[in-house]
Design a protein around this motif. Structure first.
Motif, PDB file in Angstrom:
ATOM      1  N   PHE A 135       2.861  -6.037  10.694  1.00  0.00           N
ATOM      2  CA  PHE A 135       3.093  -6.899  10.161  1.00  0.00           C
ATOM      3  C   PHE A 135       1.413  -6.254   9.438  1.00  0.00           C
ATOM      4  CE2 PHE A 135       0.820 -10.234   9.125  1.00  0.00           C
ATOM      5  CZ  PHE A 135       2.037 -10.507   8.827  1.00  0.00           C
ATOM      6  N   MET A 136       0.482  -5.625   9.844  1.00  0.00           N
ATOM      7  CA  MET A 136      -0.967  -5.901   9.935  1.00  0.00           C
ATOM      8  C   MET A 136      -1.162  -4.761   8.955  1.00  0.00           C
ATOM      9  SD  MET A 136      -3.371  -7.086  12.818  1.00  0.00           S
ATOM     10  CE  MET A 136      -4.824  -6.576  12.400  1.00  0.00           C
ATOM     11  N   PRO A 137      -0.623  -3.529   8.757  1.00  0.00           N
ATOM     12  CA  PRO A 137      -0.553  -2.663   7.957  1.00  0.00           C
ATOM     13  C   PRO A 137       0.300  -2.969   6.165  1.00  0.00           C
ATOM     14  CG  PRO A 137       0.029  -1.662  10.407  1.00  0.00           C
ATOM     15  CD  PRO A 137       0.384  -3.199  10.306  1.00  0.00           C
ATOM     16  N   LEU A 138       1.230  -3.177   6.872  1.00  0.00           N
ATOM     17  CA  LEU A 138       1.994  -3.862   5.996  1.00  0.00           C
ATOM     18  C   LEU A 138       1.825  -5.007   4.902  1.00  0.00           C
ATOM     19  CD1 LEU A 138       6.404  -3.443   7.058  1.00  0.00           C
ATOM     20  CD2 LEU A 138       4.830  -2.058   5.430  1.00  0.00           C
ATOM     21  N   ALA A 139       1.236  -5.764   5.475  1.00  0.00           N
ATOM     22  CA  ALA A 139      -0.020  -7.354   4.512  1.00  0.00           C
ATOM     23  C   ALA A 139      -1.050  -6.356   3.945  1.00  0.00           C
ATOM     24  CB  ALA A 139      -0.114  -8.570   5.374  1.00  0.00           C
ATOM     25  N   LEU A 140      -1.475  -5.295   4.407  1.00  0.00           N
ATOM     26  CA  LEU A 140      -2.719  -5.278   3.689  1.00  0.00           C
ATOM     27  C   LEU A 140      -2.426  -3.585   2.781  1.00  0.00           C
ATOM     28  CD1 LEU A 140      -6.044  -4.517   4.299  1.00  0.00           C
ATOM     29  CD2 LEU A 140      -5.317  -2.194   5.396  1.00  0.00           C
ATOM     30  N   VAL A 141      -1.164  -3.235   3.012  1.00  0.00           N
ATOM     31  CA  VAL A 141      -0.383  -2.878   1.753  1.00  0.00           C
ATOM     32  C   VAL A 141      -0.666  -4.277   0.674  1.00  0.00           C
ATOM     33  CG1 VAL A 141       1.367  -1.672   0.601  1.00  0.00           C
ATOM     34  CG2 VAL A 141      -0.280  -0.947   2.588  1.00  0.00           C
ATOM     35  N   LEU A 142       0.624  -4.954   0.889  1.00  0.00           N
ATOM     36  CA  LEU A 142       1.359  -6.025   0.377  1.00  0.00           C
ATOM     37  C   LEU A 142      -1.037  -6.390  -0.544  1.00  0.00           C
ATOM     38  CD1 LEU A 142       3.887  -7.678   1.740  1.00  0.00           C
ATOM     39  CD2 LEU A 142       3.931  -5.812   0.163  1.00  0.00           C
ATOM     40  N   ILE A 143      -2.173  -7.006   0.026  1.00  0.00           N
ATOM     41  CA  ILE A 143      -2.799  -7.857  -0.358  1.00  0.00           C
ATOM     42  C   ILE A 143      -3.240  -6.400  -1.152  1.00  0.00           C
ATOM     43  CG2 ILE A 143      -4.646  -8.745   0.124  1.00  0.00           C
ATOM     44  CD1 ILE A 143      -3.784  -9.505   2.636  1.00  0.00           C
ATOM     45  N   LEU A 144      -3.582  -5.726  -1.158  1.00  0.00           N
ATOM     46  CA  LEU A 144      -4.238  -4.374  -2.144  1.00  0.00           C
ATOM     47  C   LEU A 144      -2.872  -4.260  -3.503  1.00  0.00           C
ATOM     48  CD1 LEU A 144      -5.348  -1.361   0.206  1.00  0.00           C
ATOM     49  CD2 LEU A 144      -6.768  -3.074  -1.484  1.00  0.00           C
TER      50      LEU A 144
END
Length: 223
Positions: A135-144
């Motif tokens: 969740f955290m890695p994917l959330a970071l990718v989506l925000i970027l």
């Protein structure tokens, strides 16, 4: 005539009783003589601060000038080499304690991680391949991606909501699995179902390399 007749007469004080016989008087005197009278120290018991102050010796007088105060602080700090050695020793001790905590040694664990039940929960979570850890890695990718391309904001928001939904579902399933297996192995545990489920959820949502203590089992291992 009346004054002479009172000679030898013993007046009783309030609360005294008339002696009945000479033997009872003798016994009373003997009892009084046998009593051990404990005399006080004649001074108050010193407080703990006073006792420690006497052990340390006299207190140095307060500095009279700012220069004297700075010199005293410098003397208390020690030399530069001593401070550096003390700092290095503290750092080495902290690193040693942290490495032992990450290795899972019981006496160095945080209170939330102590006990065989919590270790068993960690092993159950670490032996699974959890979507929560992504969740955290994917959330970071989506925000970027949203920052780079603002036009994707609606898509990113929808993808984040879908991820959160899957995360909640997996968290509930994981909590039920953990509680069932813990009750089977440790039926007398005092940990509540909510506490165990939340502990498993938080650990599963962390990236595997960032989990503390470090995983003791690999993905797919039997626990």
């Amino acid at each position: 005539m009346s004054s002479n007749s009172l000679v030898g007469v013993k007046f009783l004080r309030r609360g005294e009783s008339t002696p009945t016989s000479d033997s009872s008087s003798t016994d009373a005197v003997a009892a009084v003589e046998d009593k051990t009278v404990t005399l006080g120290k004649g001074r108050p018991t010193p407080s703990r601060r006073e006792a420690e102050g006497r052990r340390r010796g006299p207190v140095a007088p307060a500095p009279k000038t700012a220069k004297e105060a700075r010199a005293r602080r410098k003397a208390l700090r020690g030399t530069k080499e001593e401070r550096k050695a003390s700092s290095a020793e503290r750092k080495a001790d902290m690193n040693d304690r942290r490495s032992r905590m990450l290795a899972g040694e019981e006496q160095f664990l945080l209170p939330r991680d102590k006990g065989p039940v919590k270790k068993y929960v960690r092993d159950i979570v670490d032996a699974r391949r959890n979507l929560l850890g992504l969740f955290m890695p994917l959330a970071l990718v989506l925000i970027l991606s949203m920052i780079v391309t603002p036009a994707l904001q609606a898509i990113v928001t929808l993808a984040t909501l879908v991820m959160m939904l899957f995360m909640i579902i997996e968290g509930v399933v994981l909590g039920r699995i953990v509680n069932k297996r813990v009750r089977e192995r440790y039926p007398d545990t005092a940990d509540s179902s909510l506490s165990l489920g939340w502990y498993a959820f938080v650990r599963a949502s962390q990236v595997r390399r960032m989990r503390a203590p470090k995983p003791q089992v690999g993905p797919g291992d039997a626990v």
